[in-house]
Design an enzyme around this catalytic site. Structure first.
Site, PDB file in Angstrom:
ATOM      1  N   ARG A   1      63.059 -82.317  -2.124  1.00  0.00           N
ATOM      2  CA  ARG A   1      62.265 -83.519  -1.881  1.00  0.00           C
ATOM      3  C   ARG A   1      60.823 -83.143  -1.560  1.00  0.00           C
ATOM      4  O   ARG A   1      60.498 -81.986  -1.282  1.00  0.00           O
ATOM      5  CB  ARG A   1      62.849 -84.343  -0.727  1.00  0.00           C
ATOM      6  CG  ARG A   1      62.721 -83.704   0.657  1.00  0.00           C
ATOM      7  CD  ARG A   1      62.995 -84.754   1.717  1.00  0.00           C
ATOM      8  NE  ARG A   1      63.050 -84.260   3.087  1.00  0.00           N
ATOM      9  CZ  ARG A   1      61.992 -84.072   3.870  1.00  0.00           C
ATOM     10  NH1 ARG A   1      60.776 -84.261   3.396  1.00  0.00           N
ATOM     11  NH2 ARG A   1      62.151 -83.661   5.113  1.00  0.00           N
TER      12      ARG A   1
ATOM     13  N   ASN B   1      57.386 -83.212   0.749  1.00  0.00           N
ATOM     14  CA  ASN B   1      57.064 -83.164   2.166  1.00  0.00           C
ATOM     15  C   ASN B   1      55.552 -83.381   2.329  1.00  0.00           C
ATOM     16  O   ASN B   1      54.942 -84.125   1.567  1.00  0.00           O
ATOM     17  CB  ASN B   1      57.558 -81.859   2.806  1.00  0.00           C
ATOM     18  CG  ASN B   1      57.935 -82.046   4.262  1.00  0.00           C
ATOM     19  OD1 ASN B   1      58.556 -83.060   4.606  1.00  0.00           O
ATOM     20  ND2 ASN B   1      57.598 -81.114   5.124  1.00  0.00           N
TER      21      ASN B   1
ATOM     22  N   GLU C   1      55.746 -89.561   9.668  1.00  0.00           N
ATOM     23  CA  GLU C   1      54.957 -88.404   9.204  1.00  0.00           C
ATOM     24  C   GLU C   1      53.632 -88.860   8.604  1.00  0.00           C
ATOM     25  O   GLU C   1      53.382 -90.052   8.415  1.00  0.00           O
ATOM     26  CB  GLU C   1      55.733 -87.621   8.125  1.00  0.00           C
ATOM     27  CG  GLU C   1      56.549 -86.448   8.651  1.00  0.00           C
ATOM     28  CD  GLU C   1      55.698 -85.216   8.946  1.00  0.00           C
ATOM     29  OE1 GLU C   1      54.450 -85.319   8.881  1.00  0.00           O
ATOM     30  OE2 GLU C   1      56.287 -84.153   9.234  1.00  0.00           O
TER      31      GLU C   1
ATOM     32  N   ASN D   1      54.624 -77.625   5.093  1.00  0.00           N
ATOM     33  CA  ASN D   1      54.144 -78.636   6.030  1.00  0.00           C
ATOM     34  C   ASN D   1      52.621 -78.670   6.091  1.00  0.00           C
ATOM     35  O   ASN D   1      51.965 -78.687   5.063  1.00  0.00           O
ATOM     36  CB  ASN D   1      54.805 -78.436   7.401  1.00  0.00           C
ATOM     37  CG  ASN D   1      55.825 -79.518   7.696  1.00  0.00           C
ATOM     38  OD1 ASN D   1      55.561 -80.700   7.485  1.00  0.00           O
ATOM     39  ND2 ASN D   1      56.994 -79.136   8.169  1.00  0.00           N
TER      40      ASN D   1
ATOM     41  N   ASP E   1      54.477 -78.190  12.727  1.00  0.00           N
ATOM     42  CA  ASP E   1      54.776 -79.184  11.695  1.00  0.00           C
ATOM     43  C   ASP E   1      53.472 -79.556  10.988  1.00  0.00           C
ATOM     44  O   ASP E   1      52.902 -78.753  10.275  1.00  0.00           O
ATOM     45  CB  ASP E   1      55.487 -80.377  12.337  1.00  0.00           C
ATOM     46  CG  ASP E   1      56.215 -81.253  11.342  1.00  0.00           C
ATOM     47  OD1 ASP E   1      55.747 -81.384  10.198  1.00  0.00           O
ATOM     48  OD2 ASP E   1      57.259 -81.851  11.697  1.00  0.00           O
TER      49      ASP E   1
END
Length: 282
Positions: free
Chosen positions: A97, A99, A17, A145, A193
């Site tokens: 968490r 991102n 990512e 995202n 995403d």
């Protein structure tokens, strides 16, 4: 037909990512969220480094004074130029968490979170100043995202992946308003995403489960598709000294046997012209 992409780094990232061009160092930063790895790649020399983080990492960005800012599971961390670590904002939340994240034109970090079970409303998007002040901007998010700004900074683009939308807000002085839809991803094309905005104001969107990156015009028209040999395409960013090469991260997580190149870092040379990205002001 000549394929448009090349494999920049053959890797097996579980959840690659967050590609980010570090202009001061002439290198690409990217991460493996679930592998707790921070990667660097120098395209001129081919040199690569891998650093393990103590917890899952959602994003990494350069800092204006040197070092890096990290969006970590339990908050926002700083890596100093001497390699020392300290928390800028520490806020552990069980089951949640970090991102994706992005740096706004004013140098603030817009950091996203999500629950591990991806429950609706379990994530947030927060604005973090260099002094460590944190303001929750969106609090009804599932999977926070891609985030990015138009060339003039007056628009902010944002993706909450399960909505299948790329949304756009008006942006001024660290505030957003007027949320509306730029584009909707069809059900058979995957989920939006990560994203990046180019110098023409077009929005490039990585498609999770969609094997592609798409480019949308500022008016929301689809005008380019780059197909990739892996299903889980996660994020994209322009890099290189002229910001003309599009770097694309991918993943290999999941129950199915992944393709051979899943988890690798791809590059599309000469894909377009990116925007110079500000560093974090902290």
């Amino acid at each position: 037909m000549t394929r448009p992409y090349e494999v920049a780094v053959r890797a097996e990232a579980e959840l690659g990512e967050g590609p980010t061009w570090d202009a001061a160092a002439g290198r690409l930063l990217w991460i493996d969220i679930l592998g707790s790895r921070l990667h660097t790649y120098d395209p001129d020399t081919g040199r690569r480094t891998v650093r393990r983080t103590e917890q899952h990492i959602g994003a990494v960005k350069p800092r204006a004074g040197g070092g890096l800012v990290l969006n970590l599971r339990d908050g926002i961390g700083l890596l100093d130029p001497d390699d020392g670590f300290r928390w800028l904002h520490h806020e552990p939340v069980p089951g949640r968490r970090a991102n994706d994240a992005a740096i706004a034109p004013d140098g603030a970090l817009w950091a996203g979170t999500m629950r591990y079970d991806e429950a609706p409303g379990g994530g947030t998007l927060s604005r973090v100043t260099g002094e460590g002040t944190v303001e929750v901007v969106l609090d009804d998010v599932a999977v926070s995202n891609g985030t990015g700004w138009s060339p003039d900074g007056r628009l902010m683009y944002y993706i909450d992946s399960p909505t299948r939308r790329v949304d756009v807000f008006d942006h001024a002085d660290g505030r957003i308003s007027g949320r509306r839809t730029l584009a909707v991803i069809e059900e058979d094309a995957g989920f939006p995403d990560g994203l990046t905005v180019d110098a023409e104001g077009c929005v490039w969107v990585a498609l999770w489960q969609g094997s592609a990156v798409r480019r949308y015009t500022p008016g929301g028209e689809l005008d380019r598709v780059i197909e990739l040999p892996v299903r889980l395409v996660t994020a994209c960013a322009f890099g290189g000294p002229d910001l003309t090469d599009l770097y694309i991260t991918t993943a290999r997580t999941g129950p199915a046997e992944p393709p051979a190149l899943a988890g690798s870092l791809f590059v599309v040379p000469g894909a377009g012209k990116g925007l110079a990205q500000p560093a974090f002001a902290g």
